[in-house]
Design a protein around this motif. Structure first.
Motif, mmCIF file in Angstrom:
data_model
loop_
_atom_site.group_PDB
_atom_site.id
_atom_site.type_symbol
_atom_site.label_atom_id
_atom_site.label_comp_id
_atom_site.label_asym_id
_atom_site.label_seq_id
_atom_site.Cartn_x
_atom_site.Cartn_y
_atom_site.Cartn_z
ATOM 1 N N THR A 105 0.865 -1.148 0.010
ATOM 2 C CA THR A 105 -0.033 -0.063 -0.039
ATOM 3 C C THR A 105 0.876 1.248 -0.055
ATOM 4 O OG1 THR A 105 -0.242 -0.038 2.458
ATOM 5 C CG2 THR A 105 -2.170 -1.081 0.974
ATOM 6 N N ASP B 248 0.291 10.356 -0.486
ATOM 7 C CA ASP B 248 -0.576 10.795 -1.653
ATOM 8 C C ASP B 248 0.796 11.154 -2.975
ATOM 9 O OD1 ASP B 248 -2.809 10.661 -0.321
ATOM 10 O OD2 ASP B 248 -2.888 12.930 -0.624
ATOM 11 N N ALA C 273 -9.254 4.212 -9.379
ATOM 12 C CA ALA C 273 -10.093 4.871 -8.254
ATOM 13 C C ALA C 273 -10.046 6.319 -8.310
ATOM 14 C CB ALA C 273 -9.433 4.363 -6.743
ATOM 15 N N ALA D 161 -2.701 9.385 -7.024
ATOM 16 C CA ALA D 161 -3.001 8.082 -6.111
ATOM 17 C C ALA D 161 -2.869 8.769 -4.694
ATOM 18 C CB ALA D 161 -2.139 7.148 -6.610
ATOM 19 N N THR D 162 -3.719 8.120 -3.938
ATOM 20 C CA THR D 162 -3.800 8.405 -2.419
ATOM 21 C C THR D 162 -3.311 7.502 -1.537
ATOM 22 O OG1 THR D 162 -5.932 7.419 -2.312
ATOM 23 C CG2 THR D 162 -6.070 9.758 -2.681
ATOM 24 N N TYR E 19 -1.360 -1.843 -4.448
ATOM 25 C CA TYR E 19 -0.546 -2.178 -5.673
ATOM 26 C C TYR E 19 -0.227 -3.835 -5.404
ATOM 27 C CZ TYR E 19 -0.427 2.897 -6.987
ATOM 28 O OH TYR E 19 -0.738 4.017 -7.292
ATOM 29 N N THR F 216 -3.538 3.432 -1.351
ATOM 30 C CA THR F 216 -3.795 2.727 -2.668
ATOM 31 C C THR F 216 -2.840 1.533 -2.659
ATOM 32 O OG1 THR F 216 -4.247 4.685 -3.794
ATOM 33 C CG2 THR F 216 -3.685 2.956 -5.093
ATOM 34 N N THR G 195 -5.051 3.825 -10.740
ATOM 35 C CA THR G 195 -5.893 2.616 -10.542
ATOM 36 C C THR G 195 -7.094 2.409 -10.945
ATOM 37 O OG1 THR G 195 -6.134 2.894 -8.484
ATOM 38 C CG2 THR G 195 -4.144 1.882 -8.480
ATOM 39 N N THR H 191 -9.936 9.944 -7.009
ATOM 40 C CA THR H 191 -9.047 10.814 -6.249
ATOM 41 C C THR H 191 -9.124 12.114 -5.969
ATOM 42 O OG1 THR H 191 -7.594 11.254 -8.138
ATOM 43 C CG2 THR H 191 -6.989 9.181 -6.868
#
Length: 137
Positions: A21, A25, A109, A117-118, A123, A121, A107, A111
């Motif tokens: 994760t 950000d 998602a 990306a936050t 991966y 997130t 991703t 944001t």
């Protein structure tokens, strides 16, 4: 007969996946070379042996900035700390087909504005080569 504990190794095979994760950000205006920090989401085990602990640090970097005309921000993964405290190589793709081992930061998602990306997130990281991690029993 006297038994002594000895250090052995557990091998995490090349391409083995595990979730990580994002720790902070990634801004929309991130430039190539920006260091990325992750934590391992769950213990990674071979049999009963933990080879990478939950919460272990993983690193990567932004390799391509977001394009003004729709180009996607790219990143690559670099290292993870094994259960033995040593640093091991990881990659962002399961196969070695992409020579740069890059993947999109995005991703899909939702944001906040100005964030690619936050933190939090998730991966998937992959072992880059067989990781022979020292075990103490």
């Amino acid at each position: 007969m006297l038994f002594r504990s000895t250090a052995a190794h557990a091998v995490l095979p090349d391409g083995s996946p595990f979730p990580i994760t994002l720790s902070a950000d990634i801004p929309d205006d991130a430039k190539p070379g920006l260091a990325l920090h992750f934590t391992v989401k769950n213990d990674v085990k071979i049999g009963n042996d933990v080879v990478i602990h939950k919460g272990a640090a993983a690193t990567g970097e932004v390799t391509q900035a977001k394009g003004r005309f729709g180009g996607k921000m790219q990143m690559k993964l670099a290292t993870v700390v094994g259960a033995d405290g040593k640093t091991y190589k990881i990659r962002a793709l399961s196969a070695r087909s992409n020579k740069n081992q890059e993947r999109q930061v995005e991703t899909g998602a939702k944001t906040p504005n100005k964030v690619q990306a936050t933190a939090g997130t998730e991966y998937i990281a992959y072992a880059d080569g067989d990781l022979s991690v020292g075990m103490s029993h």
